[in-house]
Design a protein around this motif. Structure first.
Motif, PDB file in Angstrom:
ATOM      1  N   TYR A 261      14.943 -36.693  -9.745  1.00  0.00           N
ATOM      2  CA  TYR A 261      14.494 -35.642  -8.838  1.00  0.00           C
ATOM      3  C   TYR A 261      14.662 -36.073  -7.375  1.00  0.00           C
ATOM      4  O   TYR A 261      15.106 -35.286  -6.526  1.00  0.00           O
ATOM      5  CB  TYR A 261      13.021 -35.299  -9.098  1.00  0.00           C
ATOM      6  CG  TYR A 261      12.732 -34.821 -10.500  1.00  0.00           C
ATOM      7  CD1 TYR A 261      13.706 -34.156 -11.249  1.00  0.00           C
ATOM      8  CD2 TYR A 261      11.491 -35.021 -11.089  1.00  0.00           C
ATOM      9  CE1 TYR A 261      13.443 -33.723 -12.538  1.00  0.00           C
ATOM     10  CE2 TYR A 261      11.215 -34.589 -12.369  1.00  0.00           C
ATOM     11  CZ  TYR A 261      12.194 -33.944 -13.104  1.00  0.00           C
ATOM     12  OH  TYR A 261      11.925 -33.518 -14.369  1.00  0.00           O
ATOM     13  N   GLY A 282      16.883 -20.610  -5.919  1.00  0.00           N
ATOM     14  CA  GLY A 282      15.626 -20.642  -5.173  1.00  0.00           C
ATOM     15  C   GLY A 282      15.552 -21.699  -4.098  1.00  0.00           C
ATOM     16  O   GLY A 282      14.492 -21.880  -3.498  1.00  0.00           O
ATOM     17  N   THR A 284      15.362 -25.351  -2.147  1.00  0.00           N
ATOM     18  CA  THR A 284      14.524 -26.532  -2.344  1.00  0.00           C
ATOM     19  C   THR A 284      13.153 -26.161  -2.889  1.00  0.00           C
ATOM     20  O   THR A 284      12.612 -26.856  -3.757  1.00  0.00           O
ATOM     21  CB  THR A 284      14.377 -27.297  -1.017  1.00  0.00           C
ATOM     22  OG1 THR A 284      15.678 -27.696  -0.561  1.00  0.00           O
ATOM     23  CG2 THR A 284      13.514 -28.542  -1.199  1.00  0.00           C
ATOM     24  N   LEU A 285      12.586 -25.042  -2.402  1.00  0.00           N
ATOM     25  CA  LEU A 285      11.279 -24.611  -2.893  1.00  0.00           C
ATOM     26  C   LEU A 285      11.336 -24.280  -4.384  1.00  0.00           C
ATOM     27  O   LEU A 285      10.437 -24.653  -5.147  1.00  0.00           O
ATOM     28  CB  LEU A 285      10.793 -23.397  -2.104  1.00  0.00           C
ATOM     29  CG  LEU A 285       9.427 -22.824  -2.525  1.00  0.00           C
ATOM     30  CD1 LEU A 285       8.347 -23.884  -2.347  1.00  0.00           C
ATOM     31  CD2 LEU A 285       9.101 -21.570  -1.727  1.00  0.00           C
ATOM     32  N   GLY A 286      12.403 -23.616  -4.807  1.00  0.00           N
ATOM     33  CA  GLY A 286      12.560 -23.306  -6.229  1.00  0.00           C
ATOM     34  C   GLY A 286      12.663 -24.556  -7.072  1.00  0.00           C
ATOM     35  O   GLY A 286      12.095 -24.637  -8.170  1.00  0.00           O
ATOM     36  N   LEU A 288      11.390 -27.547  -6.282  1.00  0.00           N
ATOM     37  CA  LEU A 288      10.075 -28.201  -6.296  1.00  0.00           C
ATOM     38  C   LEU A 288       9.133 -27.516  -7.283  1.00  0.00           C
ATOM     39  O   LEU A 288       8.373 -28.184  -7.989  1.00  0.00           O
ATOM     40  CB  LEU A 288       9.475 -28.200  -4.896  1.00  0.00           C
ATOM     41  CG  LEU A 288      10.200 -29.081  -3.858  1.00  0.00           C
ATOM     42  CD1 LEU A 288       9.583 -28.888  -2.477  1.00  0.00           C
ATOM     43  CD2 LEU A 288      10.157 -30.544  -4.265  1.00  0.00           C
ATOM     44  N   CYS A 289       9.185 -26.187  -7.336  1.00  0.00           N
ATOM     45  CA  CYS A 289       8.354 -25.459  -8.307  1.00  0.00           C
ATOM     46  C   CYS A 289       8.780 -25.794  -9.735  1.00  0.00           C
ATOM     47  O   CYS A 289       7.934 -25.908 -10.633  1.00  0.00           O
ATOM     48  CB  CYS A 289       8.457 -23.956  -8.067  1.00  0.00           C
ATOM     49  SG  CYS A 289       7.704 -23.393  -6.519  1.00  0.00           S
ATOM     50  N   MET A 290      10.081 -25.967  -9.932  1.00  0.00           N
ATOM     51  CA  MET A 290      10.591 -26.257 -11.279  1.00  0.00           C
ATOM     52  C   MET A 290      10.155 -27.628 -11.770  1.00  0.00           C
ATOM     53  O   MET A 290       9.806 -27.808 -12.934  1.00  0.00           O
ATOM     54  CB  MET A 290      12.113 -26.163 -11.270  1.00  0.00           C
ATOM     55  CG  MET A 290      12.758 -26.295 -12.638  1.00  0.00           C
ATOM     56  SD  MET A 290      14.555 -26.405 -12.549  1.00  0.00           S
ATOM     57  CE  MET A 290      14.774 -28.082 -11.958  1.00  0.00           C
ATOM     58  N   PHE A 292       7.535 -29.397 -10.685  1.00  0.00           N
ATOM     59  CA  PHE A 292       6.107 -29.692 -10.503  1.00  0.00           C
ATOM     60  C   PHE A 292       5.417 -30.049 -11.819  1.00  0.00           C
ATOM     61  O   PHE A 292       4.703 -31.072 -11.892  1.00  0.00           O
ATOM     62  CB  PHE A 292       5.404 -28.509  -9.824  1.00  0.00           C
ATOM     63  CG  PHE A 292       3.935 -28.736  -9.607  1.00  0.00           C
ATOM     64  CD1 PHE A 292       3.479 -29.596  -8.606  1.00  0.00           C
ATOM     65  CD2 PHE A 292       2.992 -28.115 -10.419  1.00  0.00           C
ATOM     66  CE1 PHE A 292       2.123 -29.814  -8.407  1.00  0.00           C
ATOM     67  CE2 PHE A 292       1.635 -28.331 -10.234  1.00  0.00           C
ATOM     68  CZ  PHE A 292       1.200 -29.185  -9.226  1.00  0.00           C
ATOM     69  N   PRO A 293       5.582 -29.257 -12.915  1.00  0.00           N
ATOM     70  CA  PRO A 293       4.916 -29.643 -14.174  1.00  0.00           C
ATOM     71  C   PRO A 293       5.360 -31.013 -14.683  1.00  0.00           C
ATOM     72  O   PRO A 293       4.531 -31.809 -15.150  1.00  0.00           O
ATOM     73  CB  PRO A 293       5.320 -28.534 -15.148  1.00  0.00           C
ATOM     74  CG  PRO A 293       5.692 -27.381 -14.278  1.00  0.00           C
ATOM     75  CD  PRO A 293       6.299 -27.981 -13.051  1.00  0.00           C
ATOM     76  N   CYS A 296       3.745 -33.812 -12.668  1.00  0.00           N
ATOM     77  CA  CYS A 296       2.336 -33.984 -13.054  1.00  0.00           C
ATOM     78  C   CYS A 296       2.212 -34.746 -14.363  1.00  0.00           C
ATOM     79  O   CYS A 296       1.382 -35.656 -14.498  1.00  0.00           O
ATOM     80  CB  CYS A 296       1.649 -32.617 -13.174  1.00  0.00           C
ATOM     81  SG  CYS A 296       1.434 -31.758 -11.608  1.00  0.00           S
TER      82      CYS A 296
END
Length: 337
Positions: A261, A282, A284-286, A288-290, A292-293, A296
């Motif tokens: 990543y 999307g 860079t924001l798209g 990062l959202c992808m 994120f799980p 975590c």
């Protein structure tokens, strides 16, 4: 290497359903499978792929029969207990994630074989869309049915599906499940060995690894040195248990995903002009959202594990190898139209 070794170890574990294996005979069985798979991989990607297709039907049939019988003889709630009585919820989730990472990881290995895949831009995403839901169902349904039909959750251990199948359908189903498990692990080892052997050759072509790994079989065009060296390493790893290897693999995989990543973000920033056949929508924001799980899960797994030392040393060997083997003139980045 760790995940490839799990398949050889599980093969020997399932063979133990039929014959008693000592530590050394268990290791010898794993070695026979590893070097048999090495020979098959010398034949090339087409041979591995074709053998995998027709043998898959043999694998699925016992699982389908056991699943049907388990649901018909539903006599136990498979979700009770949800957490092992001797474990905390956090500990149970942590160990479950270790196994889940092992079950659902590895798709990134496809990339190193993309050059040998017909129309990879279309076929790789299509294969992922079809296979991932089927893979999830192949884990969930048989496990649900086995627990519902037998109720012996406390006895569940490595290579337990054969025992569960025997409890639900009798000895014939237990033997059929054992045969399916043996074939399954042999196929998995063949496929993952194919991907593993392409990693050193890809690095050698980029002048980041010794050029001897660039050597190909004169007839089949397969990475001979890479296969042999990889099989030697697998042979040594097979002295470990399935649980030990899964722990090592899961932590290493989580760390490597974080590196992937980070590399993606750096490449997007430093080389925005590079066009790729695979696009993430999307911006860079798209992206990062992808991720994120996954990030975590990675952080949770790393915080809860006590198997961090060996995977960390394995990854730290990367910078050592980079400075030891890289050539001064690295290949230029190519623009893919």
């Amino acid at each position: 290497f760790a995940t490839n070794a799990t398949f050889a170890v599980m093969f020997a574990d399932y063979l133990g359903f039929w014959i008693h294996l000592t530590f050394w005979t268990h290791w010898m069985v794993a070695l026979i499978l590893i070097w048999g798979s090495t020979y098959i991989n010398f034949k090339g990607i087409s041979f591995v792929g074709e053998s995998s297709i027709w043998m898959t039907a043999l694998i699925l049939l016992p699982f389908i029969i056991m699943s049907i019988l388990g649901i018909i003889h539903f006599n136990h709630n498979p979700f009770v207990p949800l957490v092992h009585p001797e474990k905390s919820t956090i500990s149970a989730i942590g160990e479950s994630l270790m196994l889940a990472v092992w079950l659902y990881s590895g798709y990134d290995k496809i990339t190193v074989s993309a050059g040998e895949i017909e129309n990879p831009r279309r076929n790789i995403p299509l294969a992922l869309v079809i296979s991932i839901p089927l893979v999830a169902l192949s884990y969930i349904i048989p496990t649900f049915a086995a627990l519902a039909g037998s109720g012996q959750w406390a006895d569940w251990k490595d290579s337990y599906f054969s025992t569960a199948a025997q409890l639900i359908g009798g000895p014939w189903l237990g033997h059929s499940m054992t045969l399916a498990a043996l074939i399954s692990n042999a196929l998995l080892l063949n496929a993952t060995m194919l991907a593993q052997s392409r990693l050193p050759i890809a690095m050698a072509k980029d002048k980041l690894f010794p050029q001897v790994f660039n050597r190909l079989h004169p007839r089949f065009g397969t990475p001979t040195i890479s296969l042999i060296v990889g099989s030697v390493i697998l042979s040594l790893l097979c002295v470990g248990s399935f649980t030990q290897l899964v722990a090592i693999y899961s932590v290493t995989q989580m760390l490597s995903y974080l590196l992937i990543y980070a590399t993606f973000l750096k490449m997007r920033k430093l080389h925005p002009e590079i066009k790729s056949p695979f696009r993430i929508r999307g911006g860079t924001l798209g992206f990062l959202c992808m991720i994120f799980p996954a990030v975590c899960i990675a952080i949770f797994t790393l915080v809860k594990t006590d198997q961090l030392l060996l995977p960390a040393l394995a990854l730290l060997s990367g910078p050592v190898a980079y400075f030891a083997f890289r050539e001064r003139e690295l290949p230029a980045l190519e623009t893919v139209e």
